[in-house]
Write an enzyme that holds these catalytic residues in place. Structure first.
Site, PDB file in Angstrom:
ATOM      1  N   THR A  53       0.847  -1.386  -0.027  1.00 67.12           N
ATOM      2  CA  THR A  53      -0.109   0.062  -0.096  1.00 67.12           C
ATOM      3  C   THR A  53       0.912   1.323   0.033  1.00 67.12           C
ATOM      4  O   THR A  53       0.745   2.263  -0.901  1.00 67.12           O
ATOM      5  CB  THR A  53      -0.895   0.016   1.338  1.00 67.12           C
ATOM      6  OG1 THR A  53      -1.654  -1.264   1.165  1.00 67.12           O
ATOM      7  CG2 THR A  53      -1.813   1.223   1.462  1.00 67.12           C
ATOM      8  N   TYR A 120     -12.855  -4.298  -2.252  1.00 64.88           N
ATOM      9  CA  TYR A 120     -13.821  -3.873  -2.819  1.00 64.88           C
ATOM     10  C   TYR A 120     -14.988  -4.859  -2.970  1.00 64.88           C
ATOM     11  O   TYR A 120     -16.481  -4.602  -2.971  1.00 64.88           O
ATOM     12  CB  TYR A 120     -13.666  -3.020  -4.225  1.00 64.88           C
ATOM     13  CG  TYR A 120     -14.949  -2.502  -4.891  1.00 64.88           C
ATOM     14  CD1 TYR A 120     -15.189  -1.311  -4.490  1.00 64.88           C
ATOM     15  CD2 TYR A 120     -15.467  -2.972  -5.917  1.00 64.88           C
ATOM     16  CE1 TYR A 120     -16.242  -0.441  -4.878  1.00 64.88           C
ATOM     17  CE2 TYR A 120     -16.530  -2.300  -6.426  1.00 64.88           C
ATOM     18  CZ  TYR A 120     -17.049  -1.094  -6.029  1.00 64.88           C
ATOM     19  OH  TYR A 120     -17.816  -0.788  -6.595  1.00 64.88           O
ATOM     20  N   TYR A 146      -2.728 -10.158   4.967  1.00 67.85           N
ATOM     21  CA  TYR A 146      -2.586  -8.833   5.112  1.00 67.85           C
ATOM     22  C   TYR A 146      -4.088  -8.737   5.517  1.00 67.85           C
ATOM     23  O   TYR A 146      -4.783  -8.429   4.474  1.00 67.85           O
ATOM     24  CB  TYR A 146      -1.760  -8.129   4.077  1.00 67.85           C
ATOM     25  CG  TYR A 146      -1.927  -6.686   4.309  1.00 67.85           C
ATOM     26  CD1 TYR A 146      -2.013  -5.860   5.494  1.00 67.85           C
ATOM     27  CD2 TYR A 146      -1.583  -5.830   3.241  1.00 67.85           C
ATOM     28  CE1 TYR A 146      -2.074  -4.487   5.633  1.00 67.85           C
ATOM     29  CE2 TYR A 146      -1.606  -4.260   3.181  1.00 67.85           C
ATOM     30  CZ  TYR A 146      -1.947  -3.720   4.481  1.00 67.85           C
ATOM     31  OH  TYR A 146      -1.856  -2.434   4.707  1.00 67.85           O
ATOM     32  N   ARG A 151      -9.175  -0.299   4.892  1.00 69.61           N
ATOM     33  CA  ARG A 151      -9.056  -0.024   3.218  1.00 69.61           C
ATOM     34  C   ARG A 151      -9.695  -0.928   2.138  1.00 69.61           C
ATOM     35  O   ARG A 151      -9.980  -0.655   1.290  1.00 69.61           O
ATOM     36  CB  ARG A 151      -7.558   0.119   2.807  1.00 69.61           C
ATOM     37  CG  ARG A 151      -6.769   1.122   3.574  1.00 69.61           C
ATOM     38  CD  ARG A 151      -5.532   1.222   2.442  1.00 69.61           C
ATOM     39  NE  ARG A 151      -4.599   2.425   2.821  1.00 69.61           N
ATOM     40  CZ  ARG A 151      -4.428   3.701   2.011  1.00 69.61           C
ATOM     41  NH1 ARG A 151      -4.536   3.390   0.770  1.00 69.61           N
ATOM     42  NH2 ARG A 151      -3.553   4.381   2.404  1.00 69.61           N
ATOM     43  N   LYS A 174      -0.090  -9.902   8.897  1.00 69.06           N
ATOM     44  CA  LYS A 174       0.051  -8.503   9.149  1.00 69.06           C
ATOM     45  C   LYS A 174      -1.297  -7.943   9.549  1.00 69.06           C
ATOM     46  O   LYS A 174      -2.112  -7.927   8.507  1.00 69.06           O
ATOM     47  CB  LYS A 174       0.627  -7.660   7.934  1.00 69.06           C
ATOM     48  CG  LYS A 174       0.720  -6.060   8.262  1.00 69.06           C
ATOM     49  CD  LYS A 174       1.037  -5.337   7.044  1.00 69.06           C
ATOM     50  CE  LYS A 174       0.995  -3.726   7.049  1.00 69.06           C
ATOM     51  NZ  LYS A 174       1.525  -3.156   6.027  1.00 69.06           N
ATOM     52  N   ILE A 216       5.247  -4.041  10.496  1.00 67.25           N
ATOM     53  CA  ILE A 216       5.264  -3.722   8.977  1.00 67.25           C
ATOM     54  C   ILE A 216       4.998  -2.274   9.119  1.00 67.25           C
ATOM     55  O   ILE A 216       3.974  -1.784   9.127  1.00 67.25           O
ATOM     56  CB  ILE A 216       4.433  -4.316   8.128  1.00 67.25           C
ATOM     57  CG1 ILE A 216       5.177  -5.862   8.150  1.00 67.25           C
ATOM     58  CG2 ILE A 216       4.810  -3.934   6.535  1.00 67.25           C
ATOM     59  CD1 ILE A 216       4.638  -6.925   7.215  1.00 67.25           C
TER      60      ILE A 216
END
Length: 309
Positions: A53, A120, A146, A151, A174, A216
């Site tokens: 990202t 999405y 992740y 997001r 993560k 991270i």
């Protein structure tokens, strides 16, 4: 007895969610990237995430990700005594795309993948299991899950993580959910030495004190030595010293998100002369004057505590 994945325990400590340097013309600046990788190795970072990202993965083509992976692995390998681990973002919200990208990345010399949840689409748990199973089958390298619901609008519950942890290449997660209570749940449900990495700088030190294995980090772009020191101190159970450094970084942790990541961090890296250009690809654009004022004050505050700024 819990199953121990052969890849567990590979990734820990301070891992940098690395920015992707661009020229003013919008091309990847490989000279600047080489300097960043060399610097992070010298500063004690234990790993890099390329094309995540913070690396503006959404505006990178697959060919660019593959070339970034090869270049970064090769640059890291130049440091035989202090080689840094290189992970690459291989996620997509289309499973077939993620599978194909993974196959192409397998032989680039990298150490593993950071695989974001499909964004999405909002898949069901059944869809997530099928998605990650397909990527796992395509991978020849370890995979870090992740989870970043803010997001992606998609959350990996601890129960689902425990199921994904049974896949042959999934070795950790993560977690950027910000829910520290999940640390104990993951430890109870997942295999021994399953890597738990924080994806939230503001709570990262507390995350590691509670049993996490590392971070991270966006902050580590600007302050890699300090972030690595925090992890070293936590491993030595010197929690008060780790907390002191973390408190000195608190404004930076927060203000690197004064506008959308990686806008502020790129501006900061340019301001401290670690990046020749803060250029980003649209739809991201330059830090606003108000944001610049916040970041400038933040960097000035850091000079009171750290000589390297």
């Amino acid at each position: 007895m819990k199953i121990v994945n052969k890849f567990t325990g590979m990734f820990r400590g301070s891992i940098v969610a690395l920015i992707t340097p661009f020229t003013e013309q919008g091309q990847i600046d490989y000279s600047a990237l080489a300097q960043l990788i060399d610097w992070h190795i010298a500063q004690g970072s234990q790993g890099l995430v390329i094309a995540g990202t913070t690396g503006e993965s959404a505006t990178l083509s697959d060919n660019e990700k593959i070339e970034l992976a090869r270049f970064s692995a090769k640059q890291s390998a130049k440091h035989s005594a202090g080689r840094i681990q290189v992970l690459v973002g291989n996620g997509s919200n289309a499973t077939a795309h993620a599978v194909e990208l993974t196959k192409q990345l397998n032989d680039t010399g990298i150490d593993g993948y950071l695989t974001v949840t499909p964004y999405y689409n909002k898949p069901t748990e059944q869809g997530l299991l099928a998605h990650y199973s397909a990527i796992n089958a395509a991978s020849e390298l370890p995979i870090l899950l992740y989870n970043v619901p803010s997001r992606t609008s998609c959350d990996l519950s601890p129960k689902l993580v425990s199921l994904l942890a049974e896949l042959s290449h999934v070795c950790g997660i993560k977690d950027a959910s910000g829910e520290l209570s999940r640390i104990d749940e993951h430890r109870q449900l997942c295999p021994e030495n399953f890597a738990l990495l924080s994806g939230d700088d503001e709570s990262g030190t507390e995350f590691c004190k509670l049993g996490g294995d590392g971070v991270i980090s966006v902050t580590a772009n600007v302050m890699p030595k300090a972030m690595a020191q925090i992890q070293q101190l936590i491993e030595q159970e010197k929690f008060q010293q780790a907390e002191l450094i973390d408190q000195q970084l608190a404004k930076l942790h927060k203000n690197l998100f004064v506008e959308s990541n990686p806008i502020p961090v790129k501006w900061a890296m340019s301001a401290i002369n670690r990046l020749p250009s803060a250029h980003m690809r649209l739809p991201l654009c330059q830090l606003t004057p108000a944001g610049q004022a916040v970041m400038s004050a933040t960097l000035t505050d850091l000079t009171q505590h750290f000589q390297e700024i």
